[in-house]
Design a protein around this motif. Structure first.
Motif, PDB file in Angstrom:
ATOM      1  N   MET A 188       0.946  -1.274   0.020  1.00 45.46           N
ATOM      2  CA  MET A 188       0.090   0.051   0.018  1.00 45.46           C
ATOM      3  C   MET A 188       0.695   1.238   0.071  1.00 45.46           C
ATOM      4  N   SER A 189       0.142   2.260  -0.450  1.00 48.38           N
ATOM      5  CA  SER A 189       1.042   3.616  -0.612  1.00 48.38           C
ATOM      6  C   SER A 189       1.110   4.025   0.826  1.00 48.38           C
ATOM      7  N   HIS A 190       2.174   4.872   0.872  1.00 56.32           N
ATOM      8  CA  HIS A 190       2.596   5.490   2.246  1.00 56.32           C
ATOM      9  C   HIS A 190       2.281   7.149   2.134  1.00 56.32           C
ATOM     10  N   ASP A 191       1.971   7.438   1.008  1.00 54.91           N
ATOM     11  CA  ASP A 191       1.688   8.911   0.580  1.00 54.91           C
ATOM     12  C   ASP A 191       0.803   9.464   1.614  1.00 54.91           C
ATOM     13  N   SER A 192       0.701  10.645   1.712  1.00 53.39           N
ATOM     14  CA  SER A 192      -0.256  11.326   2.318  1.00 53.39           C
ATOM     15  C   SER A 192      -1.673  11.145   1.990  1.00 53.39           C
ATOM     16  N   PRO A 193      -2.579  11.360   2.616  1.00 52.79           N
ATOM     17  CA  PRO A 193      -3.936  11.565   1.937  1.00 52.79           C
ATOM     18  C   PRO A 193      -4.155  12.515   0.871  1.00 52.79           C
ATOM     19  N   LYS A 194      -3.489  13.694   1.007  1.00 52.17           N
ATOM     20  CA  LYS A 194      -3.835  14.747   0.111  1.00 52.17           C
ATOM     21  C   LYS A 194      -2.957  14.294  -1.280  1.00 52.17           C
ATOM     22  N   ALA A 195      -1.844  13.441  -1.189  1.00 48.81           N
ATOM     23  CA  ALA A 195      -1.115  13.292  -2.246  1.00 48.81           C
ATOM     24  C   ALA A 195      -1.902  12.170  -2.976  1.00 48.81           C
ATOM     25  N   VAL A 196      -2.438  11.180  -2.380  1.00 45.80           N
ATOM     26  CA  VAL A 196      -3.340  10.133  -2.882  1.00 45.80           C
ATOM     27  C   VAL A 196      -4.540  10.724  -3.437  1.00 45.80           C
TER      28      VAL A 196
ATOM     29  N   ALA B 117      -4.371   2.308 -12.160  1.00 45.68           N
ATOM     30  CA  ALA B 117      -4.312   3.448 -10.770  1.00 45.68           C
ATOM     31  C   ALA B 117      -5.675   3.244  -9.896  1.00 45.68           C
ATOM     32  N   PHE B 118      -6.688   3.470 -10.655  1.00 45.26           N
ATOM     33  CA  PHE B 118      -8.053   3.442 -10.159  1.00 45.26           C
ATOM     34  C   PHE B 118      -7.800   2.188  -8.992  1.00 45.26           C
ATOM     35  N   ASP B 119      -7.595   0.871  -9.679  1.00 49.90           N
ATOM     36  CA  ASP B 119      -7.729  -0.363  -8.944  1.00 49.90           C
ATOM     37  C   ASP B 119      -6.750  -0.053  -7.706  1.00 49.90           C
ATOM     38  N   GLU B 120      -5.674   0.358  -7.958  1.00 51.08           N
ATOM     39  CA  GLU B 120      -4.514   0.605  -6.680  1.00 51.08           C
ATOM     40  C   GLU B 120      -4.980   1.548  -5.730  1.00 51.08           C
ATOM     41  N   LEU B 121      -5.756   2.549  -6.115  1.00 49.25           N
ATOM     42  CA  LEU B 121      -6.234   3.594  -5.223  1.00 49.25           C
ATOM     43  C   LEU B 121      -7.563   3.325  -4.701  1.00 49.25           C
ATOM     44  N   MET B 122      -8.495   2.373  -5.000  1.00 48.69           N
ATOM     45  CA  MET B 122      -9.792   2.394  -4.515  1.00 48.69           C
ATOM     46  C   MET B 122      -9.863   1.067  -3.553  1.00 48.69           C
ATOM     47  N   SER B 123     -10.409   1.348  -2.524  1.00 51.29           N
ATOM     48  CA  SER B 123     -10.550   0.072  -1.568  1.00 51.29           C
ATOM     49  C   SER B 123     -11.790  -0.588  -2.055  1.00 51.29           C
ATOM     50  N   PRO B 124     -11.945  -1.841  -2.015  1.00 52.32           N
ATOM     51  CA  PRO B 124     -12.885  -2.783  -2.607  1.00 52.32           C
ATOM     52  C   PRO B 124     -14.210  -2.355  -1.759  1.00 52.32           C
ATOM     53  N   GLY B 125     -14.041  -1.838  -0.460  1.00 55.13           N
ATOM     54  CA  GLY B 125     -15.271  -1.632   0.255  1.00 55.13           C
ATOM     55  C   GLY B 125     -15.494  -0.127   0.207  1.00 55.13           C
TER      56      GLY B 125
ATOM     57  N   GLY C  97      -6.490  14.670   9.313  1.00 53.00           N
ATOM     58  CA  GLY C  97      -6.198  13.390   9.528  1.00 53.00           C
ATOM     59  C   GLY C  97      -6.488  12.339   8.334  1.00 53.00           C
ATOM     60  N   ASP C  98      -7.471  11.681   8.287  1.00 52.25           N
ATOM     61  CA  ASP C  98      -7.669  10.790   7.051  1.00 52.25           C
ATOM     62  C   ASP C  98      -8.564  11.298   5.989  1.00 52.25           C
ATOM     63  N   LYS C  99      -9.064  12.717   6.356  1.00 51.04           N
ATOM     64  CA  LYS C  99     -10.034  13.084   5.152  1.00 51.04           C
ATOM     65  C   LYS C  99      -9.407  14.293   4.428  1.00 51.04           C
ATOM     66  N   VAL C 100      -9.643  14.427   3.356  1.00 43.63           N
ATOM     67  CA  VAL C 100      -8.945  15.694   2.550  1.00 43.63           C
ATOM     68  C   VAL C 100     -10.361  16.141   1.662  1.00 43.63           C
ATOM     69  N   THR C 101     -10.618  17.416   1.940  1.00 43.21           N
ATOM     70  CA  THR C 101     -11.451  18.349   1.186  1.00 43.21           C
ATOM     71  C   THR C 101     -10.784  18.906  -0.060  1.00 43.21           C
ATOM     72  N   SER C 102     -11.051  18.863  -1.204  1.00 42.02           N
ATOM     73  CA  SER C 102     -10.807  19.578  -2.543  1.00 42.02           C
ATOM     74  C   SER C 102     -11.725  20.311  -3.367  1.00 42.02           C
TER      75      SER C 102
ATOM     76  N   VAL D 268     -13.016  13.224   0.731  1.00 44.60           N
ATOM     77  CA  VAL D 268     -12.499  11.882   0.448  1.00 44.60           C
ATOM     78  C   VAL D 268     -11.934  11.446   1.756  1.00 44.60           C
ATOM     79  N   ARG D 269     -12.145  10.079   2.196  1.00 36.40           N
ATOM     80  CA  ARG D 269     -11.628   9.436   3.554  1.00 36.40           C
ATOM     81  C   ARG D 269     -10.480   8.462   2.920  1.00 36.40           C
ATOM     82  N   VAL D 270      -9.389   8.772   3.394  1.00 37.55           N
ATOM     83  CA  VAL D 270      -8.332   7.807   2.709  1.00 37.55           C
ATOM     84  C   VAL D 270      -7.919   6.980   4.154  1.00 37.55           C
ATOM     85  N   GLU D 271      -7.572   5.763   3.582  1.00 43.50           N
ATOM     86  CA  GLU D 271      -7.138   4.710   4.630  1.00 43.50           C
ATOM     87  C   GLU D 271      -6.046   3.775   3.876  1.00 43.50           C
TER      88      GLU D 271
END
Length: 137
Positions: free
Chosen positions: A1-9, A25-33, A76-81, A111-114
Motif C-alpha cells: 500500500m501507498s504511504h503517501d499522505s492522504p492529500k497526495a493520494v 491506478a483506479f484499482d490501486e487507489l480504491m478500496s474494495p469496500g 487526519g484521514d479526510k481531504v477536502t478538495s 474523501v476519506r483515505v485509509e
C-alpha cells in the motif's frame, strides 16, 4: 500500500484516474469496500459505479478532459478538495447532444483515505447547472 499522505493520494487520483482514465491506478487507489455517499439515489455506491462515471459518462462526452485541483485541505484521514473538471463537449453528456462548447464542472468533495486508498467520498458539483446551460444552447 501507498504511504503517501492522504492529500497526495487524492491529487494522484484526480490526475491519473479522473483525468487520464488509468484503470490500474483506479484499482490501486480504491478500496474494495469504498462507499460513495454522493451516489444518486437508487444507484450503486461502490467503486465500479465511480469508475463507470469516468469511463462511460465524462470521457465520452468531454474531449481534452482536465482536472485542476484549486484548493485542498487535509485533516487526519479526510481531504477536502475544490476542483474543476473541464473539457470540450464533443459527445453526449447525460442525454445532452454534443454542443462543442467548453464545459467546466466545479466540484467540492471530501474523501476519506485509509492505507493509501479511497474508502469514502462525499461531494457536490455544478453538473446540473452545466447540463441546463448546455440544453439552453
Amino acid at each position: 500500500m501507498s504511504h503517501d499522505s492522504p492529500k497526495a493520494v487524492v491529487r494522484r487520483f484526480n490526475t491519473e484516474v479522473i483525468q487520464n482514465l488509468d484503470r490500474a491506478a483506479f484499482d490501486e487507489l480504491m478500496s474494495p469496500g469504498f462507499v460513495n455517499h454522493s451516489a444518486p439515489p437508487g444507484t450503486p455506491a461502490g467503486p465500479e459505479s465511480m469508475w463507470n462515471t469516468f469511463e462511460k459518462v465524462l470521457h465520452p462526452a468531454l474531449s481534452e478532459l482536465r482536472v485542476e485541483v484549486l484548493d485542498q485541505v487535509g485533516e487526519g484521514d479526510k481531504v477536502t478538495s475544490r476542483k474543476r473538471i473541464s473539457g470540450v463537449h464533443t459527445g453526449p453528456l447525460l442525454g445532452v447532444p454534443a454542443t462543442h462548447a467548453p464545459v467546466a464542472i466545479d466540484v467540492i468533495d471530501i474523501v476519506r483515505v485509509e492505507d493509501g486508498r479511497y474508502v469514502e467520498h462525499w461531494g457536490v458539483n455544478t453538473l446540473p447547472a452545466v447540463l441546463a446551460a448546455l440544453r439552453a444552447r
